[in-house]
Motif scaffolding. Sequence first.
Motif, PDB file in Angstrom:
ATOM      1  N   TYR A 216       0.849  -1.188   0.000  1.00  0.00           N
ATOM      2  CA  TYR A 216       0.000   0.000   0.000  1.00  0.00           C
ATOM      3  C   TYR A 216       0.878   1.228   0.000  1.00  0.00           C
ATOM      4  O   TYR A 216       1.905   1.260   0.670  1.00  0.00           O
ATOM      5  N   ASN A 217       0.443   2.181  -0.749  1.00  0.00           N
ATOM      6  CA  ASN A 217       1.165   3.435  -0.753  1.00  0.00           C
ATOM      7  C   ASN A 217       0.870   4.139   0.565  1.00  0.00           C
ATOM      8  O   ASN A 217      -0.278   4.509   0.824  1.00  0.00           O
ATOM      9  N   PRO A 218       1.878   4.287   1.405  1.00  0.00           N
ATOM     10  CA  PRO A 218       1.605   4.767   2.760  1.00  0.00           C
ATOM     11  C   PRO A 218       0.990   6.160   2.829  1.00  0.00           C
ATOM     12  O   PRO A 218       0.380   6.509   3.831  1.00  0.00           O
ATOM     13  N   VAL A 219       1.137   6.951   1.780  1.00  0.00           N
ATOM     14  CA  VAL A 219       0.603   8.302   1.890  1.00  0.00           C
ATOM     15  C   VAL A 219      -0.869   8.391   1.505  1.00  0.00           C
ATOM     16  O   VAL A 219      -1.490   9.424   1.672  1.00  0.00           O
ATOM     17  N   PHE A 220      -1.404   7.303   0.976  1.00  0.00           N
ATOM     18  CA  PHE A 220      -2.821   7.334   0.603  1.00  0.00           C
ATOM     19  C   PHE A 220      -3.615   6.363   1.451  1.00  0.00           C
ATOM     20  O   PHE A 220      -3.065   5.491   2.112  1.00  0.00           O
ATOM     21  N   LYS A 221      -4.915   6.512   1.368  1.00  0.00           N
ATOM     22  CA  LYS A 221      -5.754   5.584   2.107  1.00  0.00           C
ATOM     23  C   LYS A 221      -5.696   4.211   1.454  1.00  0.00           C
ATOM     24  O   LYS A 221      -5.423   4.083   0.254  1.00  0.00           O
ATOM     25  N   ALA A 222      -5.977   3.205   2.275  1.00  0.00           N
ATOM     26  CA  ALA A 222      -5.798   1.835   1.800  1.00  0.00           C
ATOM     27  C   ALA A 222      -6.714   1.503   0.634  1.00  0.00           C
ATOM     28  O   ALA A 222      -6.329   0.775  -0.287  1.00  0.00           O
ATOM     29  N   ASP A 223      -7.908   2.067   0.635  1.00  0.00           N
ATOM     30  CA  ASP A 223      -8.834   1.662  -0.427  1.00  0.00           C
ATOM     31  C   ASP A 223      -8.480   2.284  -1.777  1.00  0.00           C
ATOM     32  O   ASP A 223      -9.186   2.124  -2.747  1.00  0.00           O
ATOM     33  N   ARG A 224      -7.366   2.981  -1.814  1.00  0.00           N
ATOM     34  CA  ARG A 224      -6.912   3.491  -3.103  1.00  0.00           C
ATOM     35  C   ARG A 224      -6.643   2.338  -4.069  1.00  0.00           C
ATOM     36  O   ARG A 224      -6.749   2.495  -5.277  1.00  0.00           O
ATOM     37  N   VAL A 225      -6.280   1.174  -3.524  1.00  0.00           N
ATOM     38  CA  VAL A 225      -6.041   0.045  -4.428  1.00  0.00           C
ATOM     39  C   VAL A 225      -7.311  -0.305  -5.193  1.00  0.00           C
ATOM     40  O   VAL A 225      -7.257  -0.745  -6.341  1.00  0.00           O
ATOM     41  N   PHE A 226      -8.433  -0.070  -4.557  1.00  0.00           N
ATOM     42  CA  PHE A 226      -9.698  -0.286  -5.272  1.00  0.00           C
ATOM     43  C   PHE A 226      -9.922   0.815  -6.291  1.00  0.00           C
ATOM     44  O   PHE A 226     -10.323   0.573  -7.425  1.00  0.00           O
ATOM     45  N   ALA A 227      -9.652   2.022  -5.851  1.00  0.00           N
ATOM     46  CA  ALA A 227      -9.898   3.168  -6.724  1.00  0.00           C
ATOM     47  C   ALA A 227      -9.101   3.053  -8.011  1.00  0.00           C
ATOM     48  O   ALA A 227      -9.575   3.426  -9.094  1.00  0.00           O
ATOM     49  N   MET A 228      -7.895   2.532  -7.901  1.00  0.00           N
ATOM     50  CA  MET A 228      -7.077   2.393  -9.107  1.00  0.00           C
ATOM     51  C   MET A 228      -7.727   1.432 -10.087  1.00  0.00           C
ATOM     52  O   MET A 228      -7.744   1.661 -11.286  1.00  0.00           O
ATOM     53  N   ILE A 229      -8.231   0.347  -9.542  1.00  0.00           N
ATOM     54  CA  ILE A 229      -8.921  -0.614 -10.401  1.00  0.00           C
ATOM     55  C   ILE A 229     -10.097   0.074 -11.081  1.00  0.00           C
ATOM     56  O   ILE A 229     -10.334  -0.063 -12.275  1.00  0.00           O
TER      57      ILE A 229
ATOM     58  N   ARG B 155     -19.797   0.674  -5.319  1.00  0.00           N
ATOM     59  CA  ARG B 155     -19.846   0.414  -3.891  1.00  0.00           C
ATOM     60  C   ARG B 155     -20.308  -1.029  -3.643  1.00  0.00           C
ATOM     61  O   ARG B 155     -19.757  -1.757  -2.821  1.00  0.00           O
ATOM     62  N   LYS B 156     -21.312  -1.404  -4.423  1.00  0.00           N
ATOM     63  CA  LYS B 156     -21.846  -2.750  -4.251  1.00  0.00           C
ATOM     64  C   LYS B 156     -20.797  -3.794  -4.603  1.00  0.00           C
ATOM     65  O   LYS B 156     -20.631  -4.804  -3.922  1.00  0.00           O
ATOM     66  N   LYS B 157     -20.092  -3.501  -5.669  1.00  0.00           N
ATOM     67  CA  LYS B 157     -19.067  -4.424  -6.131  1.00  0.00           C
ATOM     68  C   LYS B 157     -17.967  -4.599  -5.070  1.00  0.00           C
ATOM     69  O   LYS B 157     -17.561  -5.719  -4.753  1.00  0.00           O
ATOM     70  N   VAL B 158     -17.558  -3.461  -4.533  1.00  0.00           N
ATOM     71  CA  VAL B 158     -16.510  -3.503  -3.513  1.00  0.00           C
ATOM     72  C   VAL B 158     -17.005  -4.273  -2.296  1.00  0.00           C
ATOM     73  O   VAL B 158     -16.320  -5.145  -1.762  1.00  0.00           O
ATOM     74  N   ASP B 159     -18.241  -3.959  -1.903  1.00  0.00           N
ATOM     75  CA  ASP B 159     -18.783  -4.641  -0.729  1.00  0.00           C
ATOM     76  C   ASP B 159     -18.786  -6.140  -0.916  1.00  0.00           C
ATOM     77  O   ASP B 159     -18.416  -6.901  -0.022  1.00  0.00           O
ATOM     78  N   SER B 160     -19.221  -6.556  -2.109  1.00  0.00           N
ATOM     79  CA  SER B 160     -19.323  -8.004  -2.286  1.00  0.00           C
ATOM     80  C   SER B 160     -17.929  -8.636  -2.322  1.00  0.00           C
ATOM     81  O   SER B 160     -17.734  -9.733  -1.800  1.00  0.00           O
ATOM     82  N   ALA B 161     -16.953  -7.926  -2.906  1.00  0.00           N
ATOM     83  CA  ALA B 161     -15.601  -8.474  -2.897  1.00  0.00           C
ATOM     84  C   ALA B 161     -15.087  -8.564  -1.469  1.00  0.00           C
ATOM     85  O   ALA B 161     -14.455  -9.547  -1.081  1.00  0.00           O
ATOM     86  N   LEU B 162     -15.383  -7.542  -0.678  1.00  0.00           N
ATOM     87  CA  LEU B 162     -14.922  -7.563   0.704  1.00  0.00           C
ATOM     88  C   LEU B 162     -15.607  -8.678   1.488  1.00  0.00           C
ATOM     89  O   LEU B 162     -15.025  -9.274   2.394  1.00  0.00           O
ATOM     90  N   GLU B 163     -16.856  -8.930   1.086  1.00  0.00           N
ATOM     91  CA  GLU B 163     -17.579  -9.981   1.775  1.00  0.00           C
ATOM     92  C   GLU B 163     -16.891 -11.331   1.551  1.00  0.00           C
ATOM     93  O   GLU B 163     -16.746 -12.127   2.468  1.00  0.00           O
ATOM     94  N   VAL B 164     -16.462 -11.533   0.296  1.00  0.00           N
ATOM     95  CA  VAL B 164     -15.794 -12.796  -0.006  1.00  0.00           C
ATOM     96  C   VAL B 164     -14.575 -12.973   0.892  1.00  0.00           C
ATOM     97  O   VAL B 164     -14.289 -14.058   1.374  1.00  0.00           O
ATOM     98  N   VAL B 165     -13.820 -11.897   1.084  1.00  0.00           N
ATOM     99  CA  VAL B 165     -12.627 -12.033   1.920  1.00  0.00           C
ATOM    100  C   VAL B 165     -12.952 -11.810   3.389  1.00  0.00           C
ATOM    101  O   VAL B 165     -12.073 -11.648   4.212  1.00  0.00           O
ATOM    102  N   ARG B 166     -14.195 -11.763   3.698  1.00  0.00           N
ATOM    103  CA  ARG B 166     -14.698 -11.610   5.069  1.00  0.00           C
ATOM    104  C   ARG B 166     -14.098 -10.397   5.781  1.00  0.00           C
ATOM    105  O   ARG B 166     -13.434 -10.500   6.798  1.00  0.00           O
ATOM    106  N   LEU B 167     -14.326  -9.276   5.147  1.00  0.00           N
ATOM    107  CA  LEU B 167     -13.945  -8.018   5.791  1.00  0.00           C
ATOM    108  C   LEU B 167     -15.174  -7.153   5.904  1.00  0.00           C
ATOM    109  O   LEU B 167     -16.053  -7.183   5.042  1.00  0.00           O
ATOM    110  N   ASP B 168     -15.241  -6.390   6.994  1.00  0.00           N
ATOM    111  CA  ASP B 168     -16.355  -5.474   7.171  1.00  0.00           C
ATOM    112  C   ASP B 168     -15.997  -4.158   6.480  1.00  0.00           C
ATOM    113  O   ASP B 168     -15.033  -3.503   6.868  1.00  0.00           O
ATOM    114  N   PRO B 169     -16.759  -3.767   5.455  1.00  0.00           N
ATOM    115  CA  PRO B 169     -16.423  -2.532   4.726  1.00  0.00           C
ATOM    116  C   PRO B 169     -16.246  -1.352   5.672  1.00  0.00           C
ATOM    117  O   PRO B 169     -15.308  -0.571   5.540  1.00  0.00           O
TER     118      PRO B 169
END
Lengths: 551, 331, 316, 310, 304
Positions: free
Chosen positions: D99-112, D126-140
């Motif tokens: 992760y680029n330390p100077v940006f927020k972590a979800d920037r990796v999503f934003a780049m995609i 948002r829905k897409k991200v949520d469902s991907a996060l769900e697969v990896v069992r993370l709370d958005p």
Amino acid sequence: ASDTEGDGGAAGDYPRAETLYTGGTQWGPPSTWNPLDTGNYATGTVGLVYETLFLFEPQSGEYIPWLAESGEWVDDSTYELKLRQGVQWSDGEDFTADDVVFTVELGQIEGSTYGNLWEWLESAEAVDDHTVRFTFSQANYAQWANWLYFNAIVPEHIWSERSDEEILTGANEEPVGTGPYAYEAHDQDRQVWKKRDEWWATEALGHEVAPTYIVDVVNTSNEAALGQVLQGNIDMNNNFLPGVAQLVQGGYGVETYYPEEPYMLAANTAWLVPNTTKEPMDDPEFRKALSASIDMDEIVTNVYGGLVTEANPTGLLPAWEEYIDTEVVEEYATPRDPDVAKDILEEAGYEDTNNDGFVETPDGDPIDLTLIVPSGWTDWMESARVISESAEAVGIKVTAEFPEFNDLVDQRNSGEFDLVINNERQISNTPWTYYDYIFRLPVQEQQTTVNFGRYENEDAWELVGELDGVPVEDVEAVREVAGELQQIHLEEMPVIPLWYNGLWSQTSNTVWTNWPSSETDNNYLPSTWRGYFQLGSILMLTELEPAPEEE
Amino acid sequence: MRKYFGRKIFVYVLTFFAAVTINWMIPRLMPGDPIQSRLARASLTDAGAAEALYEYFNNMFGLDQPLWQQYLNFWVSLLQGDLGISIWNFPTPVTELIMGAVPYSLGLLLPSILLSWFVGNWFGAYAARSKWLDNTILPLGYVLTATPYMWLALLLAWSLGIVADLFPASGSYGLSLQPAFTWTFISSLLEHWFLPFLSLFLVALGGWAIGMRNMIIYELESEYSNYLQALGAPRRLIRRYAFRNAMLPQITGLAVQLGTVVAGALLTEIVFSYQGLGYLILQAIQNQDFFLLQGAFLFIVIGVLIANFIIDVVYVMVDPRVRVQMQGGAK
Amino acid sequence: MTLEVSDLRVYYRTLRGDVRALDGPTFTLADGEIMGLAGESGSGKSTLSKSLIRLDGRMRYVGGDVVLDGDTVPVWDDRAMNEFRYKRISLIPQYAMSAMNPTRKIGRMIAELLESRGVRFRGIQDELHRRLELVGLETDVLNRYPLELSGGMKQRVVMVMSTLLDPSLLIADEVTSALDVSTQRAVAETLVEFRDREFVKSMIVVTHDISLVYQIADTIMVMYAGRLAEKASAKTIIEMPRHPYTKMLLDSLPEVGVKYEDKRLSGIPGSPPGLLSPPQGCRFRDRCPLADEQCLEQPPFVEVERDHHVACWKAE
Amino acid sequence: MLKFDRVSKVYKVGAFGGGELTAVRDASFEVRPGEVVSLIGESGSGKSTLGKMVLRIASVTRGAITCDDINVSGLRGHQQRKAYYRKVQGVFQDPFSSYNPVFKADRVFAMIRSEYYSGVSDAEWRKKVDSALEVVRLDPGQVLNKYPHQLSGGQLQRMLLARALLLDIDYLVADEVISMLDASTRIDVLNLLADLKARGMGILFITHDLALGNYISDQTVILYKGSIVERGVTEKVFADPRHPYTKKLFASVPQFHKKWDEVEAELREREAADTASQPYHLGEGEEVPGELVEVVEGHFVQPFHPRVAV
Amino acid sequence: MTAAHSLPDPTTEPEEPAAAAPEAPRREALYFALRNPKLLIGLGIVLLLLLAGLVVPPFLEHGPNERYAPPLLPPSGDHLFGTTQFGQDLFTQFVHGIRATFVVGLLGGGIAAVVGMTIGFVAGYKGGWIDEVLNMLTNVVLVLPTLAVLFIIAAYVDSYSVVTQSFFIGMTSWPWAARAVRSQALSLSSRDFVDLARLSGVRPWKIIVRDIAPNMSSYLFMTFILLFGGAVLAAAGLDFVGLGPSDGMSLGLIMHQAVKWGALQLGVWWWFVPPGLGITAIVGAMYVMNVGLDEVFNPKLREM
Ligand SMILES: Nc1ncnc2c1ncn2[C@@H]1O[C@H](COP(=O)(O)OP(=O)(O)OP(=O)(O)O)[C@@H](O)[C@H]1O
Ligand SMILES: Nc1ncnc2c1ncn2[C@@H]1O[C@H](COP(=O)(O)OP(=O)(O)OP(=O)(O)O)[C@@H](O)[C@H]1O
Ligand SMILES: [Mg+2]
Ligand SMILES: [Mg+2]
């Protein structure tokens, strides 16, 4: 680090009390001792080593016989010269008429500085060992007189073996002359001369030069020279030294020719040269308006601090005062006054039609002139700014620019410039040199030395020739012709006289005294500039006295 | 190793070529004509004479040939060691002029560079010793590096030279002397040398002190320092190591700074009217003396390159890291 | 008893207050004991090992005692600690790879270090050579620069160097993490060898790899969030852990032969508490399935069995 | 299918690129959809290099990597490359430095999003991200809008997996994805990979930890100094390692319950059964060939000199 | 162009705060920034002078070249910094000169920064032969004695303005910056997040600008400061020998004129001391500010 060949192993001190330190002429390491390379020879090469037939002393207007004993016009096309006897070259050879003939004939080499002499000189022949006769196709009295005191005589027995190139441009590393000094040593920053005890003038004229050594110091800058003067390292300096007025007044032990303003003798005239081939400078009215606009007081007092004086409307030096036709001046001179300038402009149809604060030409074209002055010539740069300001005050747009010197020469010679300041002609025996400078025709593709403004006036040029043909002693006749030229000049204003550049000279009494001064009898020109030893400066050396030992 | 130096030398040759070419080209592409100016000084009254001389000089200096030909000629004569003849100072050969100036420039540069380097590093290391020293030496160092060379030179010339009159403020040796191996001459030489030297020395000093101080702080924080401390090694030893290791980047720093110092020396020489290359270059520029300019510049470039090369060699010799890497040792 | 640590507290000073990285561990280390110190990242392992030899600039000694062979170790006094360093307590640092001055030959550096500590290098040179050979290095390495050695070699040189003065206590902080398995093994076995040959009396081996430490340690101490969780013999810890954290940790480690399809392991949910203002009571409380009211109070680190200490109310 | 066909990689090394270093030599194997292939080897054996070549971060010196019959190095132009990354993605060892330390972590999503889904509306994304996060069992709510240093290693690593999922990839290169994680969080990420495999993803799982490789993989590839020395079905390789290097690896893995000596003894026992006549035993002076020999079905070994220790 | 080396090469990356500092690094930086005397003093001086250059000139009655006062007055209430040989007010010249100094610093330093950073980034990011070529270019320019080259360029270029001057200074003073940036970019581009950006199909220049550069923003800023200082000093050198822009006013030019008009010899210290002091103050304050910044961004240095 040094090239001190010829010091004869006598490396060491030049005793302070016997040494004269000078500075102000040499702007680079001494590199040539060739008297024919007139702009570049090491300071003193002509004057100290090589000598001329006459000296011309402008203060008194006298021609002083030097290597010549006398000379006279036998008739309108013949001049006969009697040479001094018993003069020897520093290598022991006798100085004879052959040397003189040889030297004059060097003018026939293409590229020689006095090549044009042979346009009206027909022949030079040695009548006997000490008589030379010159035959002319045309008697140009003024120029001839000028030649006689200006050009150094070189020894035939040495120079005749040299190629033409060598003669004109060679370094002439071991100069053999007739003068009071001989080469001693040089380095990057100095030239050292040593007194020759066998100098002919001691016996013949009772002249003795005081200093045993002369060390001429190479200038790096005016301010460095100022420092050396203040520290007493230099006895006579011929740089323009800023603030010298303060020094003279402030008890720094620095003296000048005059103890108060303008402190210096006048050496030449600084001209503002308009390019008369360009609009609107091709219009005499415009040139006059420009001239009238200039705030000379500002330049004289603020830029120079009173070190210079405003030039006479004719531009002729004070030494030529007797040649000025005051009536002409009174009638035709344009006063320096901004209002006058404005009036002239208005009358001639220059008006600000587009309301940008500057006048346009009568045709309505905008005027935007550039005044060039070499970068680094601080006093001129400052003056150029004043000129630009005062011109703009009457509505003429003039911008001061400061190109490198070479660039300026290029623009000036090729006629690309608008306005340029120039002071190339020095004081001389005749105002002819000035009018030659102003009016010389024909205009060439490259104007290398004269008439930079490319002003064409056949009548004037003819008058200049006429002036040349007037015997120099005939002041009345000279004034008459000169007066006509002055009228043309004032009416046409091909070049605008600005101020008299001083014969910058500051001296110190710590080691040597009795310097030239308006206060004493020693009135010779105090200068080491090239060409000035011939104007009598050499005699200044004979007047010097060692300062009394301090307790 | 050979490959490493092979590459270095290639870069140097390239630099040399580029520098010399730039220097050859720029003055020639610019307005102005040195020969015209030379003639202008001679005040020839005769236009014909001017023309003849102009042609003569133009031909003699080879300036009448097409530019590419001039360029070729230039390299040919350069490779033969011929730098030509000065235009401004005709007919002195450029080599002679330069040889007259180089000893003075080197005499200024070498001592000031080396001394400032050693003393500066020493000061810097000293500064990193305590907060108190750091807060005094460091700001002083910054003031010194931030000082324009010529200004310091002016201050010294004015205060020590003119006001206090302790040292001469211009020239390179007394006007009454001739170069010789006598004590009078040498002492005069040293007297004149001191102020320009001092000004160069001081400005450079600051830079080195700061560089060293920063480097050594990094070194003192390094892991080997920590380890040694954990083993109870005295501060003396740790400092010694840190100093030595911090010195190495400073060597490369020296290479990077050389150009600047040389330039600083030019300015200083000008202020003190010192008889070095600075004054020659300035004159050459003002008089558009192509040949002198080329020569002087060539000399500087060669000097800087040689110095760089020496630094490279020294660096390889003193830093085992580079040496091992180059021998393709274990990574 | 080689080492007795009681209630040692060392905090980090930060902008926002003290980080209580080491909050009162009390334990002993017997002669000849190799103790594995395990725990997840940030649990204070390195802080503990550093505290025993040298506090770095940001560490603040708050309280507690350390006694080595009957002498109090003045951990708070940097100067006084110099007596102990190297001679009685030594360290193999986590960064062994870069622990040597890159511009000195190894032999020279060791010599200079020894001389500076008042030990004559000549007198110890033979021993140095012997030990280098023991760890499988030629004495020629002394003539080389650190750069010229591989990671494993450097690691071993540092080991020999650190133990040259036969300290009572050696702290080995993550000395194997950067190595691959086979080198790891060699290094680990060398540590045991050093103990066996009595180059060092006892040793604390810090690692986050319990299975590695199990191979060489006599006892294992598990830390959690700046406190001790459990200490017992290696075998006991692996086979009969008492602290829920130890249990869960072991359960989450896959072993060779275990496959996902056969046995799905699971991790410990949640994350350890921040140490700036750690919660009162048991610090594992939030992640512990057994936690209850009682856990609001800090459980003492008690001996529940002979040589088995646990800090948990639930560990009967 | 992700296919490695005699892939080699040579790096230029040394001061100024004087030397050459062969990081991978003639590696051939395949990764099929729905299969985890573990790539195991010691540090510097070339594991990451292989992974990087798949991801086109490093170029292939010789041989070819094909993805569903498309040569990976043959992709031209930005668009083709982008299309490729839609199918193949990677996750790296160090979640903190991913992760680029100077940006927020979800920037990796934003780049995609900015590169692949620039037309998608906020809500849909948002829905897409949520469902991907769900697969990896993370709370958005817990992970979005945070800086990397505010998240744990496990969370970060899982977000990277979620990022890869946004692209519906077919193949994933997981380069030591768990080695920087704490023991307690490792297993979660590992389980997640296993789940992805179950969804039909092909995974190249790079590790130096045999236990982890064993835990989820179907195929195992053992890499030694850039060459594959042994590969095959995981069970077979683990049950019966043949190559001396593989054996040494096994003997060095620290295990619970078994000390190193015990493991070594076991291996020696088995070795005794190995006769010199095996096809992978080379005779005196024979060159080590590039080709692997199939000893049992689905178990390949590089021939070796039996008495040469590694 | 000096002090190239006073920017230490932190080949060690700024270490990850990881779990240690749950606070945003920016806020932390601000905290330390506000408490760093070096940074504050440096910044204070710079701002003060900048303000003097920006705000004062419009309020002055006379232009910098206007001759309106008696010549060579020492500093007094009427003429804070005294007057020149021509009766120009030195304070007026000074504040105008400050302006030019900042312009040259910003422009020259800016151009050098842009060129150096571009080259450094591309070389560090792309690697391979591009790196080699750029490296060679860098080395070539690095070894050139910059000021000597500038002398030549400045002397022979027509219509020389502050902007041209800045341009040439910028074009010759970037190499060390390129080197420094390159080594930083090199180590940064081997970081995983850069690879990840590549995997996201982001174009290289975007990666450089958006991912790599922000990570070394403090380093870049410090580089710029040093380039700024270098440009100011170089310009002063040029102005001083009379190779500066012919129009306008600069601190170097004041010194040039002071020297030309013999201020040194005549003891007119107020003519040449303040401009040099001004330059030293600006550049020195910048440098000191730089150390402050370094300490702010680099936790290791804070302890000192
Ligand atoms: N310099 C520091 N400033 C503030 N807090 C620190 C500092 N160093 C460590 N800490 C904190 O102290 C605690 C213990 O750190 P320590 O380094 O002892 O952990 P560890 O168990 O060794 O972890 P690892 O396995 O990662 O090495 C951690 O929470 C860490 O965040
Ligand atoms: N960019 C590179 N330039 C030169 N050599 C490299 C480069 N990247 C890797 N190498 C070398 O290639 C070899 C293989 O490296 P690689 O990173 O693939 O190993 P690895 O098996 O992933 O190791 P690790 O377990 O340490 O990650 C090593 O010797 C390494 O030094
Ligand atoms: Mg108008
Ligand atoms: Mg108009």
